[in-house]
Design a protein around this motif. Structure first.
Motif, PDB file in Angstrom:
ATOM      1  N   PHE A  16      11.189   0.267  -1.889  1.00  0.00           N
ATOM      2  CA  PHE A  16      11.225   1.413  -2.788  1.00  0.00           C
ATOM      3  C   PHE A  16      11.219   2.722  -2.007  1.00  0.00           C
ATOM      4  O   PHE A  16      12.003   3.630  -2.286  1.00  0.00           O
ATOM      5  N   GLY A  17      10.326   2.829  -1.023  1.00  0.00           N
ATOM      6  CA  GLY A  17      10.235   4.052  -0.226  1.00  0.00           C
ATOM      7  C   GLY A  17      11.514   4.331   0.547  1.00  0.00           C
ATOM      8  O   GLY A  17      12.006   5.460   0.571  1.00  0.00           O
ATOM      9  N   GLY A  18      12.064   3.310   1.175  1.00  0.00           N
ATOM     10  CA  GLY A  18      13.309   3.488   1.914  1.00  0.00           C
ATOM     11  C   GLY A  18      14.467   3.874   1.012  1.00  0.00           C
ATOM     12  O   GLY A  18      15.262   4.757   1.338  1.00  0.00           O
ATOM     13  N   ALA A  19      14.566   3.209  -0.139  1.00  0.00           N
ATOM     14  CA  ALA A  19      15.643   3.522  -1.079  1.00  0.00           C
ATOM     15  C   ALA A  19      15.490   4.937  -1.643  1.00  0.00           C
ATOM     16  O   ALA A  19      16.483   5.661  -1.787  1.00  0.00           O
ATOM     17  N   LEU A  20      14.269   5.343  -1.948  1.00  0.00           N
ATOM     18  CA  LEU A  20      14.048   6.687  -2.473  1.00  0.00           C
ATOM     19  C   LEU A  20      14.379   7.752  -1.433  1.00  0.00           C
ATOM     20  O   LEU A  20      15.004   8.770  -1.751  1.00  0.00           O
ATOM     21  N   LEU A  21      13.994   7.525  -0.184  1.00  0.00           N
ATOM     22  CA  LEU A  21      14.333   8.473   0.876  1.00  0.00           C
ATOM     23  C   LEU A  21      15.844   8.542   1.094  1.00  0.00           C
ATOM     24  O   LEU A  21      16.402   9.630   1.253  1.00  0.00           O
ATOM     25  N   LEU A  22      16.504   7.391   1.082  1.00  0.00           N
ATOM     26  CA  LEU A  22      17.955   7.372   1.255  1.00  0.00           C
ATOM     27  C   LEU A  22      18.650   8.086   0.104  1.00  0.00           C
ATOM     28  O   LEU A  22      19.545   8.916   0.318  1.00  0.00           O
ATOM     29  N   TRP A  23      18.230   7.804  -1.124  1.00  0.00           N
ATOM     30  CA  TRP A  23      18.850   8.412  -2.299  1.00  0.00           C
ATOM     31  C   TRP A  23      18.634   9.927  -2.299  1.00  0.00           C
ATOM     32  O   TRP A  23      19.557  10.696  -2.577  1.00  0.00           O
ATOM     33  N   THR A  24      17.425  10.353  -1.965  1.00  0.00           N
ATOM     34  CA  THR A  24      17.125  11.787  -1.924  1.00  0.00           C
ATOM     35  C   THR A  24      17.963  12.478  -0.859  1.00  0.00           C
ATOM     36  O   THR A  24      18.517  13.557  -1.093  1.00  0.00           O
ATOM     37  N   THR A  25      18.083  11.865   0.309  1.00  0.00           N
ATOM     38  CA  THR A  25      18.880  12.446   1.388  1.00  0.00           C
ATOM     39  C   THR A  25      20.338  12.583   0.988  1.00  0.00           C
ATOM     40  O   THR A  25      20.960  13.631   1.220  1.00  0.00           O
ATOM     41  N   VAL A  26      20.895  11.554   0.372  1.00  0.00           N
ATOM     42  CA  VAL A  26      22.295  11.605  -0.043  1.00  0.00           C
ATOM     43  C   VAL A  26      22.501  12.684  -1.098  1.00  0.00           C
ATOM     44  O   VAL A  26      23.469  13.454  -1.031  1.00  0.00           O
ATOM     45  N   ARG A  27      21.602  12.774  -2.069  1.00  0.00           N
ATOM     46  CA  ARG A  27      21.740  13.783  -3.130  1.00  0.00           C
ATOM     47  C   ARG A  27      21.647  15.196  -2.561  1.00  0.00           C
ATOM     48  O   ARG A  27      22.413  16.078  -2.948  1.00  0.00           O
ATOM     49  N   VAL A  28      20.732  15.432  -1.623  1.00  0.00           N
ATOM     50  CA  VAL A  28      20.569  16.766  -1.042  1.00  0.00           C
ATOM     51  C   VAL A  28      21.798  17.121  -0.211  1.00  0.00           C
ATOM     52  O   VAL A  28      22.304  18.245  -0.286  1.00  0.00           O
ATOM     53  N   ARG A  29      22.300  16.188   0.583  1.00  0.00           N
ATOM     54  CA  ARG A  29      23.473  16.466   1.422  1.00  0.00           C
ATOM     55  C   ARG A  29      24.725  16.758   0.595  1.00  0.00           C
ATOM     56  O   ARG A  29      25.580  17.519   1.002  1.00  0.00           O
ATOM     57  N   GLN A  30      24.835  16.115  -0.570  1.00  0.00           N
ATOM     58  CA  GLN A  30      25.987  16.346  -1.443  1.00  0.00           C
ATOM     59  C   GLN A  30      25.812  17.582  -2.313  1.00  0.00           C
ATOM     60  O   GLN A  30      26.733  17.976  -3.017  1.00  0.00           O
ATOM     61  N   LEU A  46       9.203  16.769  -3.335  1.00  0.00           N
ATOM     62  CA  LEU A  46       8.329  15.790  -3.984  1.00  0.00           C
ATOM     63  C   LEU A  46       8.887  14.376  -3.888  1.00  0.00           C
ATOM     64  O   LEU A  46       8.143  13.419  -3.659  1.00  0.00           O
ATOM     65  N   ALA A  47      10.202  14.230  -4.050  1.00  0.00           N
ATOM     66  CA  ALA A  47      10.811  12.901  -3.917  1.00  0.00           C
ATOM     67  C   ALA A  47      10.697  12.406  -2.478  1.00  0.00           C
ATOM     68  O   ALA A  47      10.446  11.221  -2.240  1.00  0.00           O
ATOM     69  N   GLY A  48      10.876  13.306  -1.524  1.00  0.00           N
ATOM     70  CA  GLY A  48      10.733  12.921  -0.121  1.00  0.00           C
ATOM     71  C   GLY A  48       9.310  12.503   0.213  1.00  0.00           C
ATOM     72  O   GLY A  48       9.094  11.519   0.924  1.00  0.00           O
ATOM     73  N   LEU A  49       8.339  13.245  -0.312  1.00  0.00           N
ATOM     74  CA  LEU A  49       6.939  12.879  -0.085  1.00  0.00           C
ATOM     75  C   LEU A  49       6.589  11.541  -0.737  1.00  0.00           C
ATOM     76  O   LEU A  49       5.881  10.721  -0.144  1.00  0.00           O
ATOM     77  N   ALA A  50       7.086  11.326  -1.938  1.00  0.00           N
ATOM     78  CA  ALA A  50       6.822  10.057  -2.617  1.00  0.00           C
ATOM     79  C   ALA A  50       7.457   8.894  -1.858  1.00  0.00           C
ATOM     80  O   ALA A  50       6.846   7.824  -1.718  1.00  0.00           O
ATOM     81  N   GLY A  51       8.676   9.092  -1.358  1.00  0.00           N
ATOM     82  CA  GLY A  51       9.329   8.049  -0.575  1.00  0.00           C
ATOM     83  C   GLY A  51       8.608   7.774   0.728  1.00  0.00           C
ATOM     84  O   GLY A  51       8.407   6.620   1.109  1.00  0.00           O
ATOM     85  N   ALA A  52       8.183   8.824   1.414  1.00  0.00           N
ATOM     86  CA  ALA A  52       7.465   8.650   2.682  1.00  0.00           C
ATOM     87  C   ALA A  52       6.110   7.982   2.449  1.00  0.00           C
ATOM     88  O   ALA A  52       5.701   7.112   3.227  1.00  0.00           O
ATOM     89  N   LEU A  53       5.407   8.366   1.380  1.00  0.00           N
ATOM     90  CA  LEU A  53       4.122   7.751   1.067  1.00  0.00           C
ATOM     91  C   LEU A  53       4.295   6.270   0.739  1.00  0.00           C
ATOM     92  O   LEU A  53       3.526   5.427   1.206  1.00  0.00           O
ATOM     93  N   SER A  54       5.309   5.944  -0.031  1.00  0.00           N
ATOM     94  CA  SER A  54       5.555   4.551  -0.377  1.00  0.00           C
ATOM     95  C   SER A  54       5.922   3.732   0.858  1.00  0.00           C
ATOM     96  O   SER A  54       5.450   2.600   1.028  1.00  0.00           O
TER      97      SER A  54
END
Length: 65
Positions: A16-30, A46-54
């Motif tokens: 979950f954490g890896g997928a959330l970080l990947l999804w957040t990164t892709v959305r921000v870059r686009q 907040l999404a990055g923090l939640a992904g890193a915490l998970s």
């Protein structure tokens, strides 16, 4: 006996954490919004923090084995 739940929880948190970080990164870059109706920077942080915490919880679970 206790390693089974730790492996399951660690895998779930890490995926979950890896997928959330990947999804957040892709959305921000686009330049797409991370969350509809929220401030773009705040939502990304907040999404990055939640992904890193998970992800950290997943690593912690694997470390308890």
């Amino acid at each position: 006996m206790e390693s089974g739940p730790a492996i399951f929880a660690g895998t779930a948190f890490a995926l979950f954490g890896g997928a959330l970080l990947l999804w957040t990164t892709v959305r921000v870059r686009q330049g797409e919004p991370v969350a509809l109706g929220a401030a773009p920077r705040a939502a990304a942080v907040l999404a990055g923090l939640a992904g890193a915490l998970s992800l950290a919880l997943g690593v912690w679970c694997f470390g308890r084995l």
